[in-house]
Design a protein around this motif. Structure first.
Motif, short mmCIF file in Angstrom:
data_model
loop_
_atom_site.label_atom_id
_atom_site.label_comp_id
_atom_site.label_asym_id
_atom_site.label_seq_id
_atom_site.Cartn_x
_atom_site.Cartn_y
_atom_site.Cartn_z
N HIS A 120 2.43 -18.40 75.77
CA HIS A 120 1.94 -17.04 75.59
C HIS A 120 2.61 -16.38 74.38
O HIS A 120 1.97 -15.66 73.61
CB HIS A 120 2.19 -16.22 76.85
CG HIS A 120 1.68 -14.82 76.76
ND1 HIS A 120 2.44 -13.76 76.28
CD2 HIS A 120 0.47 -14.27 77.10
CE1 HIS A 120 1.74 -12.66 76.31
NE2 HIS A 120 0.54 -12.93 76.80
N ARG A 121 3.89 -16.64 74.21
CA ARG A 121 4.64 -16.05 73.10
C ARG A 121 4.07 -16.48 71.75
O ARG A 121 4.02 -15.70 70.80
CB ARG A 121 6.10 -16.48 73.22
CG ARG A 121 7.05 -15.88 72.20
CD ARG A 121 8.48 -16.25 72.57
NE ARG A 121 9.45 -15.71 71.62
CZ ARG A 121 9.91 -16.38 70.58
NH1 ARG A 121 9.48 -17.62 70.35
NH2 ARG A 121 10.79 -15.84 69.77
N SER B 56 7.29 -23.12 79.99
CA SER B 56 6.11 -23.52 79.23
C SER B 56 5.13 -22.36 79.07
O SER B 56 4.57 -22.13 77.99
CB SER B 56 5.42 -24.70 79.91
OG SER B 56 6.30 -25.80 80.04
N ALA B 57 4.89 -21.63 80.17
CA ALA B 57 3.97 -20.50 80.11
C ALA B 57 4.50 -19.41 79.19
O ALA B 57 3.74 -18.81 78.41
CB ALA B 57 3.74 -19.94 81.52
N PHE B 58 5.79 -19.14 79.26
CA PHE B 58 6.39 -18.12 78.41
C PHE B 58 6.25 -18.48 76.93
O PHE B 58 5.80 -17.65 76.11
CB PHE B 58 7.88 -17.96 78.76
CG PHE B 58 8.64 -17.07 77.81
CD1 PHE B 58 8.57 -15.69 77.93
CD2 PHE B 58 9.40 -17.61 76.78
CE1 PHE B 58 9.25 -14.86 77.04
CE2 PHE B 58 10.08 -16.80 75.90
CZ PHE B 58 10.02 -15.42 76.02
N SER C 292 5.89 -9.00 77.96
CA SER C 292 4.52 -9.41 78.27
C SER C 292 4.44 -10.91 78.51
O SER C 292 3.71 -11.36 79.41
CB SER C 292 3.58 -9.01 77.13
OG SER C 292 3.84 -9.76 75.95
N SER C 293 5.20 -11.68 77.74
CA SER C 293 5.22 -13.14 77.95
C SER C 293 5.91 -13.49 79.26
O SER C 293 5.50 -14.43 79.95
CB SER C 293 5.92 -13.82 76.77
OG SER C 293 5.20 -13.63 75.57
N ILE C 294 6.96 -12.77 79.59
CA ILE C 294 7.65 -12.99 80.87
C ILE C 294 6.70 -12.68 82.03
O ILE C 294 6.63 -13.43 83.02
CB ILE C 294 8.92 -12.13 80.96
CG1 ILE C 294 9.97 -12.63 79.96
CG2 ILE C 294 9.49 -12.15 82.37
CD1 ILE C 294 11.19 -11.73 79.85
N ALA C 295 5.96 -11.58 81.91
CA ALA C 295 5.03 -11.20 82.98
C ALA C 295 3.95 -12.27 83.15
O ALA C 295 3.59 -12.63 84.28
CB ALA C 295 4.39 -9.85 82.65
N PHE C 296 3.44 -12.79 82.05
CA PHE C 296 2.43 -13.85 82.14
C PHE C 296 3.00 -15.09 82.79
O PHE C 296 2.36 -15.71 83.65
CB PHE C 296 1.90 -14.19 80.74
CG PHE C 296 0.99 -15.39 80.73
CD1 PHE C 296 -0.32 -15.27 81.17
CD2 PHE C 296 1.44 -16.63 80.30
CE1 PHE C 296 -1.17 -16.38 81.19
CE2 PHE C 296 0.61 -17.74 80.30
CZ PHE C 296 -0.70 -17.61 80.75
#
Length: 338
Positions: free
Chosen positions: A116-117, A111-113, A28-32
């Motif tokens: 979100h994680r 950074s996004a991963f 889910s974090s990868i997708a975000f």
């Protein structure tokens, strides 16, 4: 396991991850992160990200001239002011002849991963993605990539479990973050203060709110008094004298949210550093902006921690804060794409 798992009530997300393994949450974090990287945000907002142009120019300067294109004092303080680790990373990219766009997109992805994680542990993967898909955080992740990278690493480090095999590396890594972005000096100071305040069992919820609020006010006074002089003496590249503060309407939400967090102090959030951190940052950022000081940058960084703390607010106050947050988000998007 994260540090917050010992201070916050168990959530279905954490329980499910423990039962079924960590693969689904990681995906889910990868997708975000992929969504943030590949969404054409510059087209959505109708303007390019100026910071990306700046970073690209510096990479080309390093490729052509090496580190001699820049000057800094060869000392610990000089490395800190120069933010040496970031320039060393740019220098590595230049020596490897990596395309700036690929590098900057990779930084955005990491950074996004990590962001979100961190947040998904508190509010779940879907709500974390919705919360982080806001103009402020998108601008941070996609444009102000240096700030986003430093703070996302901070989130990963403070979210590391106490039994982590590499626990001994956490504190040296945290202390190295200001060499990526000097703003992390204050972030680390607030984190240390939040840990101290929430580790004092004799401090009542009311007294804790008073301490946090007073600390935010004192920090604003100290920064207003000394920051311009210190920045001038240090040769800081930022022009604080020309800083334009946000409008009252723009920051009023964060001031009200800080007040709501302070008013919600109770035994159930007494052991949460996230709660103290979020309360301090929202109050400090809003007060600083009203005094034409650069406080909002810290609020923008701290959005994942702020929303991680919101589930611990008192129910009636939290419901009002959620409605206020939804309205604020709609207004941000409206003015962003207008």
């Amino acid at each position: 396991m994260s540090v917050s798992a010992t201070t916050l009530p168990s959530s279905p997300v954490i329980t499910s991850a423990r039962r079924n393994g960590a693969l689904a949450p990681e995906l889910s974090s990868i997708a975000f992160a992929l969504f943030i990287v590949f969404m054409p945000w510059e087209w959505v907002r109708g303007d390019e990200f100026a910071d990306l142009v700046n970073y690209t120019t510096r990479i080309y300067d390093l490729r052509d001239y090496g580190m001699r294109a820049f000057q800094w004092e060869n000392s610990l303080m000089g490395w800190l002011k120069f933010e040496y680790l970031w320039f060393a990373l740019l220098g590595f990219v230049a020596r490897m002849n990596l395309e700036p766009d690929v590098f900057l997109s990779s930084v955005t992805f990491v950074s996004a991963f990590l962001t979100h994680r961190f947040l998904r542990q508190y509010v779940g993967a879907l709500l974390a993605a919705l919360v982080l898909t806001n103009p402020i955080t998108i601008d941070l992740l996609s444009s102000q990539v240096r700030s986003a990278l430093a703070f996302s690493i901070f989130l990963a480090l403070v979210g590391t479990g106490q039994s982590c095999r590499f626990m001994w590396l956490r504190w040296p890594a945290l202390l190295a973050l200001p060499f990526i972005h000097t703003a992390m000096t204050m972030v680390l100071a607030v984190f240390a203060g939040a840990k101290i305040i929430t580790s004092l069992p004799q401090v009542t919820p009311v007294m804790r709110s008073v301490l946090i609020t007073s600390g935010a006010a004192v920090m604003v006074v100290v920064i207003a008094t000394f920051l311009p002089t210190l920045a001038d003496e240090a040769g800081d590249r930022r022009q604080l004298a020309d800083y334009g503060n946000k409008t009252a309407a723009y920051v009023m939400y964060w001031l009200l949210l800080g007040i709501a967090l302070a008013a919600s102090a109770a035994r159930r959030n007494a052991a949460s550093w996230e709660y103290a951190f979020a309360t301090f940052i929202t109050l400090f950022g809003a007060i600083a902006e009203f005094l034409s000081l650069p406080g909002f940058r810290f609020v923008a960084l701290a959005i994942p921690v702020i929303f991680a703390a919101m589930p611990l607010m008192r129910n009636e106050i939290r419901q009002g804060a959620m409605i206020m947050t939804a309205c604020y988000g709609v207004l941000l998007i409206y003015y962003w794409v207008r």
